[in-house]
Structures are given as C-alpha cells and as structure tokens.
Design an enzyme around this catalytic site. Structure first.
Site, mmCIF file in Angstrom:
data_model
loop_
_atom_site.group_PDB
_atom_site.id
_atom_site.type_symbol
_atom_site.label_atom_id
_atom_site.label_comp_id
_atom_site.label_asym_id
_atom_site.label_seq_id
_atom_site.Cartn_x
_atom_site.Cartn_y
_atom_site.Cartn_z
ATOM 1 N N HIS A 152 0.839 -1.211 0.000
ATOM 2 C CA HIS A 152 0.000 0.000 0.000
ATOM 3 C C HIS A 152 0.873 1.261 0.000
ATOM 4 C CE1 HIS A 152 -3.209 -2.830 1.146
ATOM 5 N NE2 HIS A 152 -2.338 -3.267 2.034
ATOM 6 N N SER A 292 16.006 19.467 -15.412
ATOM 7 C CA SER A 292 14.937 20.460 -15.457
ATOM 8 C C SER A 292 15.511 21.756 -16.013
ATOM 9 C CB SER A 292 14.363 20.699 -14.057
ATOM 10 O OG SER A 292 13.527 21.845 -14.042
#
Length: 491
Positions: A152, A292
């Site tokens: 999870h 970036s």
C-alpha cells in the site's frame, strides 16, 4: 521539416523495426510473394518462362524511379496493389503478363502483414531476452541487500533489492513466453483467392490444356500450390480456411501479448520512479544531462517516464484489433485496412522503443545502499518488536509475554509521537536500552536488529529463481545476449 512525422519512427524506434515496416520492405515483400507464386505455378505446370522468373528475382528491390512510378500509377488507378503490379512489370517485362496470376490483393497485403508480424515478434523477443538478462544480473548483484518492503506504499517487512527485481523478471519471463507463443502460432494466409474458395486458381489450372490435367486432380493441384507458396515464404503451414483476408482475430492474438508486456514495463518503470523519489535507486543519469530547465539540481527519471508514457499507448492498441475483428462482415469489408496500417506498426514500434529504453535503464541502474540502510533504520525498530518479545520470554526465566508486549507497546507509542509530532528520529531502541526491564536482553539487541535476519529466504529465492527459471528461458538467446554485451562494452 514542414510535414508531420511520427515520433515512433523519427525519434525513438530502432532502425531494424523501422525498416521492417517501411515501404521499401513492404513492396520488396510483395515482389517476393509474386515471385514465389510464379515459381510454384511453374513447378505445378503453368507455362511460365525461366526468363520471367529470372527478371522478377533480379528486381525485388525498388529504386527511387520505381517508387515514383508506383506513386504515379496509384494516383491514376486508385489501387496500390495494381500500381505495383504495373511497376514490377515495367522492370520485369518478361513476367508482366503473369505477375499476380490468379491472385487477389490480399495475397500480397495479408501475407506480407503476417511476415512482418512474425519478424516483428522475432525482433522483440531478442530485445526482451537482453532486458531479462540485464535485470537478472542486477538481481544477482543485489540478491542479499536488505531494503524496506512496501505494501500500500506503506512500510512493510524487509525484502532485498535483488528479490524485488525478481518480481519484475517473473513478469518479463511471462511476456517472453506469451509473445513467443503468439509468434509460433502465426500461419500464412497462403493462396486462397478472392473469397477464400481458391476458385480463381481452379479456373487457372483447368485452363492450362497443355498440362492435360483432369478435373478430379485440380483440387489437389491447387492445394499443393497453397502448400508450396507457404513453404517458399518460410511458413510451415497456411491457415486451412480464410475469407478474402486472414481472420483479424490473429491480430488480437499478437497485440494482446504486446499490450501485456506494456503493463509489465509500466509497473517496472513506476517502481523505479518511486524508488528515485526515495533516493534509493535511480535510472542512469549522464554527466551533461539536464533534469529540469528551471531547477538545476533535479534528476528527473525521464527514461522511466518515457516507458510509462509509451506503455499506456501500447496497452490500448488491442482495442483497435478487437473492434476490427468484430466488424468484419461476411468474407471481408475494407474498413479494417486504414486502421490496421496504423495499429499494427505502432504496436511493434512502441514495444520496440520501450524495450530499448528498458535495456538502457537496466544497464545503468544506480543503487544507494546508505540511503536504503538509513530508511531501514528508521522503520526497523517497530518491526523488531516481535523479535524482542520472543527473545525476552525465551532468555529471561519467568518472562511474561503479555507484560513484555505492554511495555514495548507503551515505548513504541512514545517513539511514534517523536517521529510524527516532533519530526524526530525513531528512538524506540534507545528507550528499550534505557528501560531496566529489558536489561537482560540488551546485549542481544544488535543481533536482533540486523536487517539480514528480517529478509527471510529472499537471497536464496533469487538464486533458485535465476537458476531454475531465468537461465533456462534465456538459453536459446545466448548469441543475441553475447552480441549485446559486446556492443555495450564497446560504447
């Protein structure tokens, strides 16, 4: 450039896969099909000259002039196959009268598609084997490096970096099996005529009075023609019945395994993207690569992001094949053609690009053991509580499990508040060391907290999985794998 080009071919795909679905390969294959049809018809008695066969065999490749002539013919006749029949006849004049003899357009278009699909599977299987080999080496290298497991996406019991990689490998092995099965199941459309009845070939051989054939022999001759052309084109069988086309369900059988591989690739790339966020594992990042345009410090997982992006495209393509197959009316309808010209090449080109990118990723994965160890250290104290309780009750005479459990529960909640509310480090072990109640087992704590004692059989599972499953599956691909390794070392 002033016109659209598909990024699949212009930006990403390998030269081999791009060439396979090129016009040069398509029209050369058509000519090869016409040549082998003529050879088989001649062998079975039709009056086709050696000169015709020779001229056809010498002009299988098209030059720029022939491409231009074919384009002009198609513009005039509005029929691509007939345009190429005329173009082929122009360079093989002795064969002009017998090219395409008895055939329909689907003789070349459908049989060629089956050839491309089978060859495309071969290219993908070779690349997939290399990717499996790369990830298997990674799994072996990190077979026993403990790492925090996640369920999870919440901290769970420990596993190892190598064991996690075997989960990727198992799915890749299933993809190798599924694509291989689909590839080996591909037959040939063969020589079936306009509605699949072979009527045109019965009439063709019945009209050859010089053969002296009788009506009762014609079906056997036509069947032999189907078998012989399939053999000449390298297929061991032709589909026993077809309509004008081979069943479009064949396309489904091939595209579904490719889409299933897309799901595998997406899961692997997603796992690596999540690990990159945790700074535990990263894809290769080149010296001068920019992550970036604005944030100079960033190391974006752009390769894995590309895999996920293209995998989503690959996973939806079988829907086209499903709809096309379901909408073929009776013996054929032409609304399949334009769709298949896009869908089938895109499926193979996309899978090819994903495999190339996965290979690049797998050859340069970077693991950060100290980051992994730090994260384990922050979670392991909570996971070790059961081990501590068991050590206490087995080492301390009269040790009470319930009392020990309650003391650890209280200390765990105190440590949890430090982590969650104060943003501090997990100090559960320090609290246990400081509590006189636990003094009898303090000397054992370092052993009880050794991460290697929490990974179960993970290292042994890696070893047996590689030996019993991965290595046998790759045996037939050793030549391809060795060639890829040599290429990798030479870069």
């Amino acid at each position: 450039m002033d016109s659209y080009q598909s990024p699949l071919s212009s930006r990403y795909a390998s030269k081999e896969m791009s060439h396979l679905f090129s016009n040069a390969m398509r029209f050369r294959t058509w000519r090869t099909l016409w040549l082998n049809l003529a050879i088989a018809e001649k062998e079975l008695g039709l009056p086709i000259s050696n000169e015709a066969i020779e001229q056809m065999s010498q002009h299988l490749d098209l030059d720029e002039g022939q491409f231009a002539l074919a384009a002009a013919e198609e513009k005039k006749r509005r029929h691509d196959v007939m345009a190429h029949v005329h173009t082929f006849g122009a360079v093989a004049p002795a064969a002009a009268a017998i090219i395409h003899l008895g055939a329909t357009s689907c003789y070349v278009t459908d049989n060629a598609d089956l050839i491309f699909i089978r060859k495309g599977c071969d290219l993908l299987l070779n690349k997939l084997a290399v990717v499996i080999d790369r990830f298997s080496r990674f799994a072996e290298q990190y077979r026993d490096l403990p790492t925090l497991g996640f369920t999870h996406y919440q901290p769970a019991q420990l596993t190892t970096v190598g064991k996690r990689a075997t989960l990727w490998l198992q799915e890749l092995l299933w993809d190798l099996r599924n694509i291989s099965r689909a590839r080996d199941d591909i037959g040939f459309r063969g020589v079936k005529g306009t509605t699949g009845t072979q009527a045109s070939f019965l009439a063709l051989f019945d009209g050859d009075h010089s053969k002296g054939s009788i009506l009762s022999l014609l079906p056997a001759i036509v069947k032999a023609l189907d078998v012989r052309v399939s053999e000449l084109m390298g297929f061991n069988y032709a589909y026993p019945v077809t309509s004008q086309t081979y069943s479009r369900k064949v396309d489904i059988d091939v595209l579904q395994p490719l889409a299933s591989f897309g799901a595998t690739a997406h899961k692997i790339a997603t796992d690596i993207r999540l690990l990159a966020n945790l700074k535990e594992v990263e894809e290769p990042f080149e010296k001068d690569q920019i992550g970036s345009s604005a944030m100079a410090y960033k190391r974006n997982p752009m390769r894995c992001e590309r895999v996920c992006s293209l995998a989503r495209h690959l996973m939806i393509l079988p829907q086209n094949a499903l709809m096309t197959s379901s909408l073929q009316w009776f013996e054929r309808t032409l609304d399949d053609s334009a769709n298949r010209r896009v869908t089938i090449p895109e499926a193979f080109l996309t899978a090819d690009i994903i495999l190339s990118t996965l290979q690049n990723i797998s050859e340069g994965l970077v693991v950060y053991p100290r980051v992994i160890a730090r994260r384990i250290a922050s979670e392991l104290p909570f996971m070790a509580t059961e081990n501590i309780i068991m050590a206490f009750v087995t080492s301390v005479p009269g040790g009470d499990r319930q009392e020990c459990h309650e003391r650890i529960r209280v200390l765990s909640h105190e440590a949890g508040r430090v982590v969650k509310e104060d943003g501090g480090a997990n100090d559960l072990i320090e609290r246990i060391r400081a509590d006189p109640y636990f003094s009898p087992i303090v000397p054992q704590l370092d052993v009880l907290l050794d991460p290697r004692s929490f990974v179960g059989r993970a290292p042994e599972q890696v070893d047996s999985f590689l030996k019993e499953w991965v290595h046998p599956a790759l045996e037939k691909y050793q030549g391809v794998i060795l060639a890829a390794k040599a290429s990798e070392l030479s870069v």
